[in-house]
Design a protein around this motif. Sequence first.
Motif, short mmCIF file in Angstrom:
data_model
loop_
_atom_site.label_atom_id
_atom_site.label_comp_id
_atom_site.label_asym_id
_atom_site.label_seq_id
_atom_site.Cartn_x
_atom_site.Cartn_y
_atom_site.Cartn_z
N TYR A 36 -17.84 -27.90 15.39
CA TYR A 36 -18.89 -29.34 15.55
C TYR A 36 -18.45 -29.52 14.60
O TYR A 36 -18.32 -31.10 14.01
CB TYR A 36 -19.34 -28.67 16.01
CG TYR A 36 -20.42 -27.68 17.31
CD1 TYR A 36 -19.21 -28.32 18.33
CD2 TYR A 36 -20.85 -27.18 17.70
CE1 TYR A 36 -19.90 -28.22 19.81
CE2 TYR A 36 -21.17 -27.01 18.54
CZ TYR A 36 -20.18 -27.32 19.71
OH TYR A 36 -21.11 -26.72 21.25
N ARG A 37 -18.19 -28.63 13.02
CA ARG A 37 -17.88 -29.30 12.00
C ARG A 37 -16.75 -29.69 11.96
O ARG A 37 -16.82 -30.75 11.27
CB ARG A 37 -18.06 -28.11 10.81
CG ARG A 37 -18.12 -28.28 9.80
CD ARG A 37 -18.18 -26.95 8.44
NE ARG A 37 -17.47 -26.18 9.07
CZ ARG A 37 -17.77 -24.76 10.34
NH1 ARG A 37 -18.99 -24.42 10.04
NH2 ARG A 37 -17.31 -23.73 10.11
N LYS A 38 -16.03 -29.94 12.05
CA LYS A 38 -14.05 -30.01 11.98
C LYS A 38 -14.74 -32.17 12.38
O LYS A 38 -14.44 -32.92 12.10
CB LYS A 38 -13.79 -29.92 13.15
CG LYS A 38 -12.71 -28.76 12.63
CD LYS A 38 -11.51 -27.78 12.72
CE LYS A 38 -11.42 -26.34 11.88
NZ LYS A 38 -9.69 -26.46 12.26
N LYS B 288 -14.32 -35.58 11.17
CA LYS B 288 -13.39 -36.10 11.83
C LYS B 288 -13.88 -38.55 11.45
O LYS B 288 -13.54 -38.76 11.29
CB LYS B 288 -12.78 -35.77 12.70
CG LYS B 288 -11.83 -36.99 12.97
CD LYS B 288 -10.68 -36.32 14.56
CE LYS B 288 -9.72 -37.79 14.38
NZ LYS B 288 -8.86 -37.43 15.50
N LEU B 289 -15.51 -38.06 11.90
CA LEU B 289 -15.82 -39.14 12.86
C LEU B 289 -16.56 -39.56 11.17
O LEU B 289 -15.91 -40.77 11.65
CB LEU B 289 -17.06 -38.54 13.12
CG LEU B 289 -18.02 -39.97 13.88
CD1 LEU B 289 -17.21 -40.73 14.42
CD2 LEU B 289 -19.68 -39.61 14.22
N GLU B 290 -16.76 -39.07 10.54
CA GLU B 290 -17.17 -39.82 9.14
C GLU B 290 -16.03 -40.17 8.12
O GLU B 290 -16.39 -41.65 8.11
CB GLU B 290 -17.74 -38.34 8.35
CG GLU B 290 -18.35 -38.75 6.79
CD GLU B 290 -18.59 -38.31 5.68
OE1 GLU B 290 -19.32 -38.30 4.66
OE2 GLU B 290 -19.00 -36.98 5.93
N THR C 16 -17.21 -36.12 20.42
CA THR C 16 -17.83 -34.84 19.99
C THR C 16 -18.56 -35.13 18.10
O THR C 16 -20.16 -34.22 17.74
CB THR C 16 -16.87 -33.18 19.36
OG1 THR C 16 -15.95 -33.43 20.58
CG2 THR C 16 -17.71 -32.03 18.84
N GLY C 17 -18.57 -35.33 17.57
CA GLY C 17 -18.92 -35.87 16.46
C GLY C 17 -19.97 -36.83 16.77
O GLY C 17 -21.13 -36.46 15.63
#
Length: 406
Positions: free
Chosen positions: A117-119, A123-125, A236-237
């Motif tokens: 989730y953190r990755k 990546k989305l940001e 997911t992000g």
Amino acid sequence: EAEKAAQKEAEKAAQKEAEKDSQKEAEKAVPNPFAVKPAAPTPSHAVPNPFATTPAPTTAMSTLSGETASATAADAPPSKKAHPSSLGLGQSTFPAASPATTQAPVTASKEGPEDRYRKAMAKLEKAEKDLEAFKKDPAHKDFRMQVKKLFNTKVGQISATWGKIQECTTSLLKAMEEYAKDPASGRLQFAEQALAVRLADDAEVGVRSQPKAAWPMAEVACRVFEQYPGVEELFTGLMCRNCQYLRPDYSGSQVGRTGLAAGQRDHEAFTEFADRMVSYHRLWLAVVVIQGDLAVLWHWFARTLNEPACPISAPMVHAALEAVGADAQARYGKQFNKLVEYIEKEYMAELQLLQQKTKGEEADRLRASHSRLRKWLEGFRSTGRAMPPDGRFVQAREESELNPNI
């Protein structure tokens, strides 16, 4: 002479019998390489934890069909809730899962759900920042409109028939293949984000109005993710950012806070907010189940049930049991039954006490969720089975099978 001959024959016979006996003893001493060794029995108090990477002092470790994840402090049951006599779990209050049956293959991963989730959110940001110039460039305006229109049309056409699932999947993959021909132009990156956004947005559109729509949507999404992992990571992000309770993170939603719950929009009623979060939850759970990655589901239950109950966690737990309880029971067997027993004996009591501390809309929704949970638990107790939700299995091939009038 006859006596001597008879004595020699008797000695030879005795020698042969001795050789045979020694040979048999030697054969017994040689292990059979094809023999199946019986599995060592697991003590009733040692509950296997599929998320543990190293053995804990009081918890055994096992690997769940290739699914591995890092254990966190929140996954471990707090001692204040311990009722080993009622649940038969030794010092554990919440059972960590051990596999019962395997329904779908799962790709082994060394990183746990939290890392994933953190990755994905990072990546989305990064993707959003990288695409800022592309989105403002007038030269790409027609392309951006074309991509959004295509994705909106095809995703909107997804329905609970294999014909439509195949058709929409093929159209989306064909479009992505075309955009991938020139990755340096930024078109592929924009298309990946646009598709991820459209798939995630359906939680607030199709799934919210019709919960069973989550399943055909997940069928298409998972087939796209298989070919384009970048879309899955962005999806997911987006899901985790739009609904932090998928991770799950209940900070900012506990009773006694000042202001809105985490993720609640201005002027949004709590009931509307809860329905919106549950819709994201249903779509996310459908994707997890279609992919066969039920370790993510167990991680969610572990984290949620070891957090203090709050008004938003009650509808989320009910949605999870209703949407994927049947799949979880098929995978985890008796461990899932222990989970349900824990919810019935411990979590429901927490929700009962919580009702005395809540007011207004939150109290109304909490009572409704408590009632729905009790009804689900009563049904499970009477049949011993978690029933699959409406729409879980796509059986129709064409629209005509759903509606004879077509």
